[in-house]
Design a protein around this motif. Sequence first.
Motif, PDB file in Angstrom:
ATOM      1  N   TYR A   3       0.776  -1.170   0.161  1.00  0.00           N
ATOM      2  CA  TYR A   3      -0.086   0.054  -0.119  1.00  0.00           C
ATOM      3  C   TYR A   3       0.723   1.462  -0.008  1.00  0.00           C
ATOM      4  O   TYR A   3       1.771   1.355   1.048  1.00  0.00           O
ATOM      5  CB  TYR A   3      -0.871  -0.026   1.365  1.00  0.00           C
ATOM      6  CG  TYR A   3      -2.024   1.053   1.274  1.00  0.00           C
ATOM      7  CD1 TYR A   3      -1.882   2.150   1.269  1.00  0.00           C
ATOM      8  CD2 TYR A   3      -3.269   0.339   1.451  1.00  0.00           C
ATOM      9  CE1 TYR A   3      -2.924   3.247   1.332  1.00  0.00           C
ATOM     10  CE2 TYR A   3      -4.597   1.274   1.545  1.00  0.00           C
ATOM     11  CZ  TYR A   3      -4.454   2.734   1.345  1.00  0.00           C
ATOM     12  OH  TYR A   3      -5.227   3.481   1.334  1.00  0.00           O
ATOM     13  N   TYR A   4       0.813   2.053  -1.016  1.00  0.00           N
ATOM     14  CA  TYR A   4       1.709   3.230  -1.318  1.00  0.00           C
ATOM     15  C   TYR A   4       0.996   4.675  -1.173  1.00  0.00           C
ATOM     16  O   TYR A   4      -0.290   4.771  -1.380  1.00  0.00           O
ATOM     17  CB  TYR A   4       2.267   3.388  -2.403  1.00  0.00           C
ATOM     18  CG  TYR A   4       3.260   1.932  -3.032  1.00  0.00           C
ATOM     19  CD1 TYR A   4       4.412   2.071  -2.556  1.00  0.00           C
ATOM     20  CD2 TYR A   4       2.489   0.749  -3.334  1.00  0.00           C
ATOM     21  CE1 TYR A   4       5.254   1.084  -2.976  1.00  0.00           C
ATOM     22  CE2 TYR A   4       3.508  -0.162  -3.614  1.00  0.00           C
ATOM     23  CZ  TYR A   4       4.453  -0.155  -3.570  1.00  0.00           C
ATOM     24  OH  TYR A   4       5.406  -1.183  -3.794  1.00  0.00           O
ATOM     25  N   VAL A   5       1.532   5.277  -0.239  1.00  0.00           N
ATOM     26  CA  VAL A   5       0.455   6.763  -0.035  1.00  0.00           C
ATOM     27  C   VAL A   5       1.523   8.101  -0.461  1.00  0.00           C
ATOM     28  O   VAL A   5       2.849   8.161   0.162  1.00  0.00           O
ATOM     29  CB  VAL A   5       0.569   7.095   1.254  1.00  0.00           C
ATOM     30  CG1 VAL A   5      -0.323   8.322   1.394  1.00  0.00           C
ATOM     31  CG2 VAL A   5      -0.723   5.917   1.720  1.00  0.00           C
ATOM     32  N   PHE A   6       1.245   8.776  -1.474  1.00  0.00           N
ATOM     33  CA  PHE A   6       2.003  10.130  -1.817  1.00  0.00           C
ATOM     34  C   PHE A   6       1.390  10.964  -0.838  1.00  0.00           C
ATOM     35  O   PHE A   6       0.099  11.513  -1.016  1.00  0.00           O
ATOM     36  CB  PHE A   6       1.662  10.162  -3.282  1.00  0.00           C
ATOM     37  CG  PHE A   6       2.518   9.471  -4.280  1.00  0.00           C
ATOM     38  CD1 PHE A   6       3.726   9.765  -4.539  1.00  0.00           C
ATOM     39  CD2 PHE A   6       2.138   8.098  -4.670  1.00  0.00           C
ATOM     40  CE1 PHE A   6       4.687   9.100  -5.495  1.00  0.00           C
ATOM     41  CE2 PHE A   6       2.857   7.516  -5.644  1.00  0.00           C
ATOM     42  CZ  PHE A   6       4.074   8.172  -5.886  1.00  0.00           C
ATOM     43  N   VAL A   7       2.102  11.737  -0.003  1.00  0.00           N
ATOM     44  CA  VAL A   7       1.772  12.658   0.782  1.00  0.00           C
ATOM     45  C   VAL A   7       2.456  14.120   0.556  1.00  0.00           C
ATOM     46  O   VAL A   7       3.623  13.886   0.302  1.00  0.00           O
ATOM     47  CB  VAL A   7       2.008  12.287   2.342  1.00  0.00           C
ATOM     48  CG1 VAL A   7       1.728  13.392   3.255  1.00  0.00           C
ATOM     49  CG2 VAL A   7       1.327  10.908   2.693  1.00  0.00           C
ATOM     50  N   GLY A   8       1.640  15.195   0.574  1.00  0.00           N
ATOM     51  CA  GLY A   8       2.300  16.448  -0.048  1.00  0.00           C
ATOM     52  C   GLY A   8       1.175  17.538   0.049  1.00  0.00           C
ATOM     53  O   GLY A   8       0.030  17.117  -0.234  1.00  0.00           O
ATOM     54  N   GLU A   9       1.683  18.688   0.034  1.00  0.00           N
ATOM     55  CA  GLU A   9       0.815  19.686  -0.096  1.00  0.00           C
ATOM     56  C   GLU A   9       0.384  19.944  -1.845  1.00  0.00           C
ATOM     57  O   GLU A   9       0.964  19.462  -2.538  1.00  0.00           O
ATOM     58  CB  GLU A   9       1.732  21.066   0.202  1.00  0.00           C
ATOM     59  CG  GLU A   9       2.012  21.210   1.847  1.00  0.00           C
ATOM     60  CD  GLU A   9       0.814  21.041   2.475  1.00  0.00           C
ATOM     61  OE1 GLU A   9      -0.200  21.446   2.373  1.00  0.00           O
ATOM     62  OE2 GLU A   9       0.881  20.153   3.683  1.00  0.00           O
ATOM     63  N   SER A  10      -0.657  20.659  -1.909  1.00  0.00           N
ATOM     64  CA  SER A  10      -0.930  20.962  -3.383  1.00  0.00           C
ATOM     65  C   SER A  10       0.318  21.655  -4.021  1.00  0.00           C
ATOM     66  O   SER A  10       1.119  22.453  -3.687  1.00  0.00           O
ATOM     67  CB  SER A  10      -1.841  22.116  -3.387  1.00  0.00           C
ATOM     68  OG  SER A  10      -2.998  21.500  -2.798  1.00  0.00           O
ATOM     69  N   GLY A  11       0.439  21.033  -5.270  1.00  0.00           N
ATOM     70  CA  GLY A  11       1.602  21.494  -6.164  1.00  0.00           C
ATOM     71  C   GLY A  11       2.939  20.796  -6.010  1.00  0.00           C
ATOM     72  O   GLY A  11       3.911  20.975  -6.629  1.00  0.00           O
ATOM     73  N   SER A  12       2.739  19.779  -5.238  1.00  0.00           N
ATOM     74  CA  SER A  12       4.037  19.020  -4.898  1.00  0.00           C
ATOM     75  C   SER A  12       4.276  17.741  -5.891  1.00  0.00           C
ATOM     76  O   SER A  12       5.202  17.332  -6.049  1.00  0.00           O
ATOM     77  CB  SER A  12       4.006  18.471  -3.464  1.00  0.00           C
ATOM     78  OG  SER A  12       2.867  17.553  -3.163  1.00  0.00           O
ATOM     79  N   GLY A  13       3.206  17.497  -6.775  1.00  0.00           N
ATOM     80  CA  GLY A  13       3.429  16.542  -7.722  1.00  0.00           C
ATOM     81  C   GLY A  13       2.665  15.340  -7.552  1.00  0.00           C
ATOM     82  O   GLY A  13       2.595  14.460  -8.538  1.00  0.00           O
ATOM     83  N   LYS A  14       1.932  14.977  -6.676  1.00  0.00           N
ATOM     84  CA  LYS A  14       1.206  13.968  -6.204  1.00  0.00           C
ATOM     85  C   LYS A  14       0.153  13.622  -7.170  1.00  0.00           C
ATOM     86  O   LYS A  14       0.044  12.547  -7.646  1.00  0.00           O
ATOM     87  CB  LYS A  14       0.829  13.689  -4.862  1.00  0.00           C
ATOM     88  CG  LYS A  14      -0.012  14.614  -4.127  1.00  0.00           C
ATOM     89  CD  LYS A  14      -0.363  14.678  -2.784  1.00  0.00           C
ATOM     90  CE  LYS A  14      -1.458  15.645  -2.437  1.00  0.00           C
ATOM     91  NZ  LYS A  14      -1.217  16.995  -2.659  1.00  0.00           N
ATOM     92  N   SER A  15      -0.583  14.603  -7.406  1.00  0.00           N
ATOM     93  CA  SER A  15      -1.808  14.552  -8.302  1.00  0.00           C
ATOM     94  C   SER A  15      -1.369  14.291  -9.750  1.00  0.00           C
ATOM     95  O   SER A  15      -2.281  13.676 -10.449  1.00  0.00           O
ATOM     96  CB  SER A  15      -2.695  15.825  -8.372  1.00  0.00           C
ATOM     97  OG  SER A  15      -3.460  16.070  -6.966  1.00  0.00           O
ATOM     98  N   THR A  16      -0.003  14.576 -10.026  1.00  0.00           N
ATOM     99  CA  THR A  16       0.229  14.598 -11.346  1.00  0.00           C
ATOM    100  C   THR A  16       0.592  13.081 -11.581  1.00  0.00           C
ATOM    101  O   THR A  16       0.390  12.445 -12.637  1.00  0.00           O
ATOM    102  CB  THR A  16       1.587  15.452 -11.679  1.00  0.00           C
ATOM    103  OG1 THR A  16       1.395  16.779 -11.666  1.00  0.00           O
ATOM    104  CG2 THR A  16       2.165  15.261 -13.158  1.00  0.00           C
ATOM    105  N   ILE A  17       1.299  12.339 -10.478  1.00  0.00           N
ATOM    106  CA  ILE A  17       1.503  11.142 -10.748  1.00  0.00           C
ATOM    107  C   ILE A  17       0.443  10.377 -10.789  1.00  0.00           C
ATOM    108  O   ILE A  17       0.080   9.363 -11.677  1.00  0.00           O
ATOM    109  CB  ILE A  17       2.559  10.681  -9.494  1.00  0.00           C
ATOM    110  CG1 ILE A  17       3.903  11.196  -9.478  1.00  0.00           C
ATOM    111  CG2 ILE A  17       2.827   9.116  -9.570  1.00  0.00           C
ATOM    112  CD1 ILE A  17       4.710  10.947 -10.649  1.00  0.00           C
ATOM    113  N   PHE A  18      -0.654  10.682 -10.152  1.00  0.00           N
ATOM    114  CA  PHE A  18      -1.981  10.067 -10.150  1.00  0.00           C
ATOM    115  C   PHE A  18      -2.649  10.130 -11.442  1.00  0.00           C
ATOM    116  O   PHE A  18      -3.100   9.125 -11.963  1.00  0.00           O
ATOM    117  CB  PHE A  18      -2.830  10.654  -8.897  1.00  0.00           C
ATOM    118  CG  PHE A  18      -4.340   9.937  -8.626  1.00  0.00           C
ATOM    119  CD1 PHE A  18      -4.289   8.918  -7.945  1.00  0.00           C
ATOM    120  CD2 PHE A  18      -5.237  10.408  -9.481  1.00  0.00           C
ATOM    121  CE1 PHE A  18      -5.631   8.449  -7.658  1.00  0.00           C
ATOM    122  CE2 PHE A  18      -6.455   9.668  -9.136  1.00  0.00           C
ATOM    123  CZ  PHE A  18      -6.704   8.642  -8.359  1.00  0.00           C
TER     124      PHE A  18
END
Length: 211
Positions: A47-62
Amino acid sequence: EDMLCEDSESTSIQMPEIESIELKNLCIEQGDFYLKNFSYLFEAGKYYVFVGESGSGKSTIFNVLTGKTKVRSGQILVNGMDVTDLMDGVSMDCFSVVEQKPYIFDQDYLQNVSLFESYSTENLKQYEAQLPKQLSNRLKQVESTQLSGGEKQVLCLLRAALAKKSVLLLDEVTSAIDQGNKKVIRSLVQKIPAKIKIEISHSEIEEGAIV
């Protein structure tokens, strides 16, 4: 055996079980955001979690994983097969996606949960039993398009549980859930039989997750 199947309208991939997803030297450019030479390996059973503020790139990877964002360069490998240009089809066929603002059909509860497919009623009842009675009743009784954002996400989690796809992608899955129901939703997520689970979150970390 992994297979690529093409038809006149689209290209899809048929993979009964996904054991790994590898992002290899990805370069992505979106507006002012640029990600260079990003690599990561997702493996079955984790189970992997990308944690970070808006603009950190996590939504881009998603969005890369769901096929919504195309990479500028690099490769996406599923079970070692290069599917970089096929991620929209891979996502549709092999991933269950629960987005922060999920799409809900203007149909009844069962059609929304099943996505017009045939599933065992007993399987559905098994997952419904994980929910508080009041929440379960609201999902069934309230017009689907009138559900709250959190209730729509729960409905999509039930979709994912029934679909039993290899990969589960979660976007801020408890952000719109009241505090009292978050533990219940986490329990439901744990019971969804996906081999690889990937979540993006501003702060919340699932117990046992790789961050």
